[in-house]
Design a protein around this motif. Structure first.
Motif, PDB file in Angstrom:
ATOM      1  N   TYR A   3       0.832  -1.205   0.000  1.00 60.36           N
ATOM      2  CA  TYR A   3       0.000   0.000   0.000  1.00 60.36           C
ATOM      3  C   TYR A   3       0.863   1.250   0.000  1.00 60.36           C
ATOM      4  N   GLN A   4       0.530   2.180  -0.906  1.00 63.92           N
ATOM      5  CA  GLN A   4       1.203   3.473  -0.993  1.00 63.92           C
ATOM      6  C   GLN A   4       0.135   4.559  -0.901  1.00 63.92           C
ATOM      7  N   PRO A   5       0.076   5.305   0.194  1.00 62.14           N
ATOM      8  CA  PRO A   5      -0.995   6.303   0.338  1.00 62.14           C
ATOM      9  C   PRO A   5      -0.886   7.427  -0.668  1.00 62.14           C
ATOM     10  N   ARG A   7      -1.898  10.884  -0.502  1.00 64.50           N
ATOM     11  CA  ARG A   7      -2.409  11.775   0.537  1.00 64.50           C
ATOM     12  C   ARG A   7      -1.688  13.117   0.507  1.00 64.50           C
ATOM     13  N   THR A 100      -1.198  -1.726  12.493  1.00 63.29           N
ATOM     14  CA  THR A 100      -1.296  -2.305  11.151  1.00 63.29           C
ATOM     15  C   THR A 100      -2.329  -3.410  11.110  1.00 63.29           C
ATOM     16  N   GLU A 138       1.375   5.855   9.947  1.00 58.59           N
ATOM     17  CA  GLU A 138       1.549   6.885   8.919  1.00 58.59           C
ATOM     18  C   GLU A 138       1.246   6.410   7.503  1.00 58.59           C
ATOM     19  N   ASN A 139       1.504   5.150   7.187  1.00 58.38           N
ATOM     20  CA  ASN A 139       1.395   4.684   5.803  1.00 58.38           C
ATOM     21  C   ASN A 139       0.395   3.544   5.670  1.00 58.38           C
TER      22      ASN A 139
END
Length: 599
Positions: A3-5, A7, A100, A138-139
């Motif tokens: 997963y890559q936000p 944002r 997580t 955060e991610n």
């Protein structure tokens, strides 16, 4: 795929968002054929597209002009399009998994943002523990906001924790990104008495323009509650009666209506809305504490919203209580809490609004969950070794540590007993007569009385408080836990001293967790090596061990729902009426230590 936000801050992309709304550049995604739940006006809108650019909504209406060759078009197939749910009061650690794994469990059910109060890990590891959890969040496809724990320890004069937080630490934390306010102020006696340290923390948060969240756990809705609100505390999740919640809202305080795994307050408190018919803008739905089984079987905030609907709340108002109301309270409504231009495209696809089962979850314009399953792979979790070795006893526990001496020369002794109430946070302060054998007090199957011990485990004074507890129905064996709110010392219940010692030493050997033993044999063990509170294993694996632990409790005679969560509150000296800390028995109505034996 990891997963890559997506944002980017609103301030960096305003020109692109405006151009996309006007069709100057194509939208990244367009959703068609949905029924938009508009929480601003409490209405359902049909025949409107939703256009998304850079992870944010740019247009509600016809999006033909904003649709380009590369635009992804999603057919909502008549689903209700609901803003992502926000949990305004949650302790992630109480779910016994890391942030997580928590995200893996709750995002597929529609929770897209949480406002966590990590005071569990703060009591063990201090500000470093808070930073570790914030960093982990955060991610993730879950937006993780934090309120700074205010009561570490919860009651400094009555217990020993692994850390201490005061006004200086609070002032520093208010500058951290993602810090939205001060965590639940449990020390309401300190607020009312003008305690300078308590009011120093309030000042630090208020000076920073942050909210101060509350915990007013007494039924007084008169002058005391007024004083508490006057001190700047603007929400509270401790209502257990409809009049509690209504009184808070009438004073301009947000009433957080709680429905967790062990605390089922919503049935009563939601009547402040369904029966009084007052404006619900100051009502929030929260979960507080939720264990893995609830998350995997019932869901998270979608379940809480559904429970409100079951109790008679209009579905649109129930959705507001878990979206826009929460966002407005925490000052993030510019970004979250609704499906509207400029807001993050956190959107739930819900086939039946009354049932609130979430079919698909979009976060920042990307579908991240479908049919109850997270789609992307989440980043690995790495906690330092120091966080995994937090059970530091002075010496191995011995059976003799649990001996309770009776007053000399008596055959029966009048004793104070903590009585638990299923699915309630409160306990009762009872007095019973127990027989004395060989100068000692013992557990009693006939009277449903177990021994209790709270052992300091942070490398501090190493002292132990002893007590008696009623209501668990234990017939044999012992149970132990390093999840013991809020100082999280080593809490042990049992029917014989040898099993109590085995249970305590078992947890000391694995870095903490929960266990049940019988006749010198470990029946079940749930290791929680991170601060003695959390596991970094998948939530499904943790749930299997929780289920095994529940079966072991039943083998010992207990039939309570979530008994380990009820047990974990026995040591919290800010809840009525009688509690046990490592320093002894605390009368939490009059806030004083009391002897186990009544003189």
């Amino acid at each position: 795929m990891l997963y890559q936000p997506n944002r980017r801050p609103l301030a960096e992309i305003t020109a692109d968002l405006a151009r996309a709304a006007l069709g100057g550049i194509p939208a990244d995604t367009v959703i068609k054929n949905g029924r938009l739940v508009n929480v601003h006006t409490a209405e359902i809108l049909t025949g409107r597209d939703i256009a998304i650019k850079h992870g944010r909504v740019v247009l509600i209406g016809s999006a033909t002009h904003a649709t380009g060759p590369e635009t992804e078009v999603i057919d909502a197939a008549g689903c209700y399009l609901v803003p992502g749910f926000l949990d305004g009061h949650i302790h992630v650690e109480s779910s016994m998994v890391t942030v997580t794994q928590y995200a893996r469990a709750v995002v597929p059910h529609g929770t897209t943002a949480i406002f966590m109060d990590p005071h569990e890990i703060a009591n063990v590891l201090g500000t470093e523990g808070i930073r570790l959890m914030m960093k982990e969040g955060e991610n993730l496809p879950l937006k993780v906001f934090t309120t700074m724990p205010s009561c570490v320890p919860a009651a400094p004069c009555f217990e020993d924790a692994g850390a201490s937080i005061g006004p200086a630490e609070v002032a520093e934390a208010m500058t951290w990104p993602g810090m939205t306010g001060l965590g639940e102020m449990m020390n309401f006696p300190g607020v009312l008495a003008g305690d300078p340290l308590v009011h120093g923390e309030l000042k630090a948060a208020l000076d920073a323009g942050k909210v101060v969240t509350g915990h007013y756990a007494v039924p007084d809705i008169g002058a005391g509650l007024n004083a508490y609100v006057a001190a700047g505390i603007s929400c509270c999740h401790e209502s257990t009666r409809p009049e509690d919640a209504l009184a808070r809202m009438r004073l301009g305080m947000y009433a957080q209506i709680r429905e967790g795994s062990a605390w089922h307050d919503l049935h009563a408190t939601i009547k402040c809305i369904t029966e009084s018919r007052v404006d619900s803008r100051l009502a929030m739905l929260v979960s507080d504490d939720t264990h893995p089984e609830t998350l995997l079987t019932l869901g998270h905030m979608n379940h809480v919203v559904h429970r409100a609907i079951q109790e008679g709340v209009d579905p649109l108002r129930a959705v507001q209580m878990a979206t826009i109301n929460t966002a407005q309270y925490f000052g993030v409504a510019r970004n979250l809490g609704s499906i509207a231009p400029g807001r993050c495209a956190d959107i739930l696809f819900v086939p039946d609004l009354a049932q609130m089962k979430v079919d698909r979850v979009m976060v920042d314009g990307v579908v991240v969950a479908e049919a109850g399953r997270m789609l992307p792979e989440l980043p690995p979790v790495n906690y330092p070794e120091a966080a995994r070795h937090s059970v530091r006893l002075r010496a191995p526990v011995q059976a003799g540590d649990f001996v309770i001496a009776a007053p000399s020369g008596v055959k029966n002794a009048a004793v104070r007993v903590i009585e638990v109430i299923e699915a309630r946070v409160g306990t009762l302060h009872r007095q019973l007569d127990l027989p004395v054998k060989n100068g000692e007090l013992h557990a009693s199957r006939e009277r449903d009385v177990a021994k209790a011990a709270c052992i300091e485990r942070h490398g501090g004074p190493g002292n132990t408080g002893l007590g008696l507890v009623r209501g668990f129905g234990l017939q044999s064996g012992a149970v132990a836990s390093t999840v013991a709110h809020d100082s999280h010392n080593l809490l042990v219940l049992g029917m014989n001293d040898a099993d109590m010692a085995l249970a305590a030493n078992t947890l000391a050997g694995c870095g903490g967790g929960m266990t049940a033993v019988k006749d010198g044999r470990v029946l079940a063990l749930l290791p929680l090596p991170i601060a003695g509170l959390m596991s970094d294993r998948p939530v499904e694996e943790v749930q299997e061990k929780v289920s095994a632990l529940d079966r072991a409790w039943k083998e010992l005679g207990c039939t309570l729902v979530s008994p380990f969560m009820t047990m974990a509150l026995l040591s919290l000296p800010v809840l009525p009426e009688l509690r046990l800390t490592n320093r002894g028995l605390v009368d939490t109505v009059n806030f004083r230590f009391v002897d186990l034996c009544v003189s």
